[in-house]
Design an enzyme around this catalytic site. Sequence first.
Site, PDB file in Angstrom:
ATOM      1  N   ASP A  99      -4.822  20.348  83.790  1.00 31.67           N
ATOM      2  CA  ASP A  99      -5.526  21.198  84.761  1.00 31.67           C
ATOM      3  C   ASP A  99      -7.024  21.310  84.536  1.00 31.67           C
ATOM      4  OD1 ASP A  99      -5.673  22.628  82.434  1.00 31.67           O
ATOM      5  OD2 ASP A  99      -4.262  24.194  83.028  1.00 31.67           O
ATOM      6  N   GLU A 121       2.380  16.820  83.147  1.00 25.74           N
ATOM      7  CA  GLU A 121       2.382  18.291  83.036  1.00 25.74           C
ATOM      8  C   GLU A 121       2.103  18.915  84.416  1.00 25.74           C
ATOM      9  OE1 GLU A 121      -0.551  21.020  81.108  1.00 25.74           O
ATOM     10  OE2 GLU A 121       0.838  20.979  79.424  1.00 25.74           O
ATOM     11  N   GLU A 135      -8.213  26.744  86.272  1.00 29.74           N
ATOM     12  CA  GLU A 135      -7.146  25.759  86.079  1.00 29.74           C
ATOM     13  C   GLU A 135      -6.022  25.862  87.106  1.00 29.74           C
ATOM     14  OE1 GLU A 135      -8.558  27.537  83.691  1.00 29.74           O
ATOM     15  OE2 GLU A 135      -9.479  26.017  82.398  1.00 29.74           O
ATOM     16  N   HIS A 216     -10.482  30.799  74.027  1.00 30.19           N
ATOM     17  CA  HIS A 216     -11.546  30.035  74.699  1.00 30.19           C
ATOM     18  C   HIS A 216     -11.579  30.217  76.206  1.00 30.19           C
ATOM     19  CE1 HIS A 216      -9.082  26.980  76.740  1.00 30.19           C
ATOM     20  NE2 HIS A 216      -8.261  27.103  75.717  1.00 30.19           N
ATOM     21  N   ARG A 218     -12.153  30.738  79.991  1.00 25.89           N
ATOM     22  CA  ARG A 218     -13.345  31.130  80.754  1.00 25.89           C
ATOM     23  C   ARG A 218     -13.187  32.512  81.383  1.00 25.89           C
ATOM     24  NH1 ARG A 218     -17.437  27.257  82.568  1.00 25.89           N
ATOM     25  NH2 ARG A 218     -16.986  25.276  81.568  1.00 25.89           N
ATOM     26  N   HIS A 248     -13.555  27.792  68.872  1.00 25.69           N
ATOM     27  CA  HIS A 248     -13.874  26.808  69.918  1.00 25.69           C
ATOM     28  C   HIS A 248     -15.391  26.625  69.974  1.00 25.69           C
ATOM     29  CE1 HIS A 248     -14.042  25.087  73.996  1.00 25.69           C
ATOM     30  NE2 HIS A 248     -12.720  24.929  73.955  1.00 25.69           N
TER      31      HIS A 248
HETATM   32  C1  UD1 Z   1     -12.135  23.157  78.958  1.00 24.42           C
HETATM   33  C2  UD1 Z   1     -11.253  23.187  80.200  1.00 24.42           C
HETATM   34  C3  UD1 Z   1     -10.059  24.104  79.971  1.00 24.42           C
HETATM   35  C4  UD1 Z   1      -9.323  23.755  78.695  1.00 24.42           C
HETATM   36  C5  UD1 Z   1     -10.305  23.743  77.547  1.00 24.42           C
HETATM   37  C6  UD1 Z   1      -9.623  23.304  76.283  1.00 24.42           C
HETATM   38  C7  UD1 Z   1     -12.254  23.008  82.428  1.00 24.42           C
HETATM   39  C8  UD1 Z   1     -12.935  23.709  83.529  1.00 24.42           C
HETATM   40  N1  UD1 Z   1     -12.009  23.727  81.334  1.00 24.42           N
HETATM   41  O1  UD1 Z   1     -12.704  24.447  78.800  1.00 24.42           O
HETATM   42  O2  UD1 Z   1      -9.166  23.991  81.064  1.00 24.42           O
HETATM   43  O3  UD1 Z   1      -8.324  24.722  78.470  1.00 24.42           O
HETATM   44  O4  UD1 Z   1     -11.354  22.821  77.834  1.00 24.42           O
HETATM   45  O5  UD1 Z   1     -10.395  23.567  75.150  1.00 24.42           O
HETATM   46  O6  UD1 Z   1     -11.956  21.841  82.534  1.00 24.42           O
HETATM   47  N2  UD1 Z   1     -18.336  22.237  73.624  1.00 24.42           N
HETATM   48  C9  UD1 Z   1     -18.905  21.535  72.582  1.00 24.42           C
HETATM   49  N3  UD1 Z   1     -18.170  20.547  71.995  1.00 24.42           N
HETATM   50  C10 UD1 Z   1     -16.906  20.254  72.361  1.00 24.42           C
HETATM   51  C11 UD1 Z   1     -16.325  20.977  73.397  1.00 24.42           C
HETATM   52  C12 UD1 Z   1     -17.048  21.974  74.031  1.00 24.42           C
HETATM   53  O7  UD1 Z   1     -20.037  21.771  72.211  1.00 24.42           O
HETATM   54  O8  UD1 Z   1     -16.297  19.366  71.766  1.00 24.42           O
HETATM   55  C13 UD1 Z   1     -19.117  23.295  74.302  1.00 24.42           C
HETATM   56  C14 UD1 Z   1     -20.246  22.741  75.179  1.00 24.42           C
HETATM   57  O9  UD1 Z   1     -21.347  23.603  75.129  1.00 24.42           O
HETATM   58  C15 UD1 Z   1     -19.626  22.750  76.568  1.00 24.42           C
HETATM   59  C16 UD1 Z   1     -18.811  24.019  76.493  1.00 24.42           C
HETATM   60  O10 UD1 Z   1     -18.261  24.041  75.175  1.00 24.42           O
HETATM   61  O11 UD1 Z   1     -20.569  22.767  77.618  1.00 24.42           O
HETATM   62  C17 UD1 Z   1     -17.742  24.174  77.521  1.00 24.42           C
HETATM   63  O12 UD1 Z   1     -16.899  23.029  77.603  1.00 24.42           O
HETATM   64  P1  UD1 Z   1     -15.971  22.851  78.922  1.00 24.42           P
HETATM   65  O13 UD1 Z   1     -15.131  21.657  78.738  1.00 24.42           O
HETATM   66  O14 UD1 Z   1     -16.804  22.925  80.149  1.00 24.42           O
HETATM   67  O15 UD1 Z   1     -15.119  24.162  78.943  1.00 24.42           O
HETATM   68  P2  UD1 Z   1     -14.008  24.699  77.960  1.00 24.42           P
HETATM   69  O16 UD1 Z   1     -14.174  26.172  77.935  1.00 24.42           O
HETATM   70  O17 UD1 Z   1     -14.022  23.930  76.711  1.00 24.42           O
HETATM   71  N1  UDP Z   2      -5.985  22.664  68.510  1.00 22.81           N
HETATM   72  C1  UDP Z   2      -6.537  21.872  67.515  1.00 22.81           C
HETATM   73  N2  UDP Z   2      -7.487  22.434  66.699  1.00 22.81           N
HETATM   74  C2  UDP Z   2      -7.908  23.707  66.829  1.00 22.81           C
HETATM   75  C3  UDP Z   2      -7.351  24.504  67.870  1.00 22.81           C
HETATM   76  C4  UDP Z   2      -6.387  23.947  68.692  1.00 22.81           C
HETATM   77  O1  UDP Z   2      -6.165  20.717  67.343  1.00 22.81           O
HETATM   78  O2  UDP Z   2      -8.772  24.136  66.048  1.00 22.81           O
HETATM   79  C5  UDP Z   2      -4.992  22.061  69.409  1.00 22.81           C
HETATM   80  C6  UDP Z   2      -3.710  22.828  69.579  1.00 22.81           C
HETATM   81  O3  UDP Z   2      -2.748  22.412  68.634  1.00 22.81           O
HETATM   82  C7  UDP Z   2      -3.290  22.479  71.007  1.00 22.81           C
HETATM   83  C8  UDP Z   2      -4.597  22.223  71.696  1.00 22.81           C
HETATM   84  O4  UDP Z   2      -5.579  22.031  70.686  1.00 22.81           O
HETATM   85  O5  UDP Z   2      -2.538  21.271  71.031  1.00 22.81           O
HETATM   86  C9  UDP Z   2      -4.958  23.383  72.565  1.00 22.81           C
HETATM   87  O6  UDP Z   2      -6.255  23.210  73.024  1.00 22.81           O
HETATM   88  P1  UDP Z   2      -7.092  24.381  73.665  1.00 22.81           P
HETATM   89  O7  UDP Z   2      -6.595  25.684  73.173  1.00 22.81           O
HETATM   90  O8  UDP Z   2      -8.522  24.026  73.452  1.00 22.81           O
HETATM   91  O9  UDP Z   2      -6.802  24.187  75.223  1.00 22.81           O
HETATM   92  P2  UDP Z   2      -5.614  24.663  76.189  1.00 22.81           P
HETATM   93  O10 UDP Z   2      -4.333  24.217  75.612  1.00 22.81           O
HETATM   94  O11 UDP Z   2      -5.724  26.146  76.328  1.00 22.81           O
HETATM   95  O12 UDP Z   2      -5.950  23.978  77.469  1.00 22.81           O
END
Ligand code: UD1
Ligand code: UDP
Length: 375
Positions: A99, A121, A135, A216, A218, A248
């Site tokens: 999603d 999924e 999502e 994490h 939003r 995160h």
């Molecule tokens: C995203 C997904 C969410 C998912 C989550 C898993 C969307 C809209 N959101 O949310 O569905 O549950 O990932 O974790 O698709 N950042 C880093 N390094 C990383 C990852 C993130 O620096 O490796 C920081 C960056 O500043 C980035 C921000 O996190 O801009 C947000 O990342 P983004 O993928 O937009 O949103 P998530 O909250 O991570």
């Molecule tokens: N996870 C990981 N390291 C971490 C936190 C989570 O590998 O420090 C894994 C966790 O086992 C799960 C996935 O990341 O499989 C979940 O990701 P996240 O919570 O970022 O996203 P969501 O599942 O809510 O979309």
Amino acid sequence: MSGAQRILTIFGTRPEAIKLFPLVHALAADARFVSRVCVTGQHRGMLDQVLEISGVVPNFDLDLMQPDQTLDALTASLLTGIGKVLDEEKPDWVVVQGDTATAMSGALAAYYRKIPVAHVEAGLRSGNIHHPWPEEINRKIIGTIAALHFAPTETAATALFVENVDPATVHVTGNTVIDALHWITRRIGEDSALACGLSGLEARFAGRRIIGVTSHRRENFGEGMRAIADAIRRIAARDDIAVIYPVHLNPNVRSVMEAELAALDNVALIEPLDYPHFAHLIGISHLMLTDSGGVQEEAPALGKPVLVMRETTERPEGIEAGTAKLVGTDADTIVSETFRLLDDETAYAAMARAHNPFGDGRSAARIVELLAQRA
Ligand code: UD1
Ligand code: UDP
């Protein structure tokens, strides 16, 4: 020229990578397919952790993450970036998972080119377009586009039938997260060094029960994150527990948690863990506090109670099975439900039972056969 089907699997974030590497492995090992991988780099560091452990080497890496990216800028660059890859690759099928913005944009870009989409999924619904946000809508968009829907559970399949999705295109496969969990558990069994990095913290917190935390979402930014931090601070006032919280990388999460919790002795705010270490963290935790989707699936599979810091969930199966409980983002409720599990052995025992409503670890193999039938 072979008659093999050309499959392009597209993903960009940590959870998509975890849930798709078993399928990428299975496709790569099967001569009926030419398997190619496009990562968008929606996440960078957290995606790379999964690529490294799983050994998946992308054919395309759009590397498009920006610090604190907005949904509209992210979606715009995903659409144009993925579009170019599709024009070059011309796959027979596009596979997306879950999603995220990457999944939704991948499906939409494929639709614009009339390339059929398989959705891994499929069918998770909370019924509330603001929780999880964005999502719920991403999933619905993908659901209207996909030609094949791989639903993890019967509940998810039913949600698609309610939306008039053609039942012939819906298949209950289980969730590939369980395949990933089995794979990583096997790898740790072969090489325990893959998950030994928490031993220092385990020694420091010896004699205390560990609470594993992630957050994490939003929709929880701002007030929700502050309430979660407040709850953790109050829980950490007890001297019989310790919190291990891999934070995160989103700055909206880190800034709050660091400001509120960094000074506490029995709260370890650490960098995101790679998958073997996170699986190990669930294993050593007495309970998990999370707003994550994936952790709601993994903790029940490992028999760990999970308190879900969300108002709704699109994964009711863990709650119905009794291993997960929705506690919302009200600090008082998070604290009281955590204390109940710490102090009431009967309540704890009722939740600490392994359940596998999300699959048997053979989802990727099922998906591969279903894709092969559509050649
Ligand atoms: C995203 C997904 C969410 C998912 C989550 C898993 C969307 C809209 N959101 O949310 O569905 O549950 O990932 O974790 O698709 N950042 C880093 N390094 C990383 C990852 C993130 O620096 O490796 C920081 C960056 O500043 C980035 C921000 O996190 O801009 C947000 O990342 P983004 O993928 O937009 O949103 P998530 O909250 O991570
Ligand atoms: N996870 C990981 N390291 C971490 C936190 C989570 O590998 O420090 C894994 C966790 O086992 C799960 C996935 O990341 O499989 C979940 O990701 P996240 O919570 O970022 O996203 P969501 O599942 O809510 O979309």
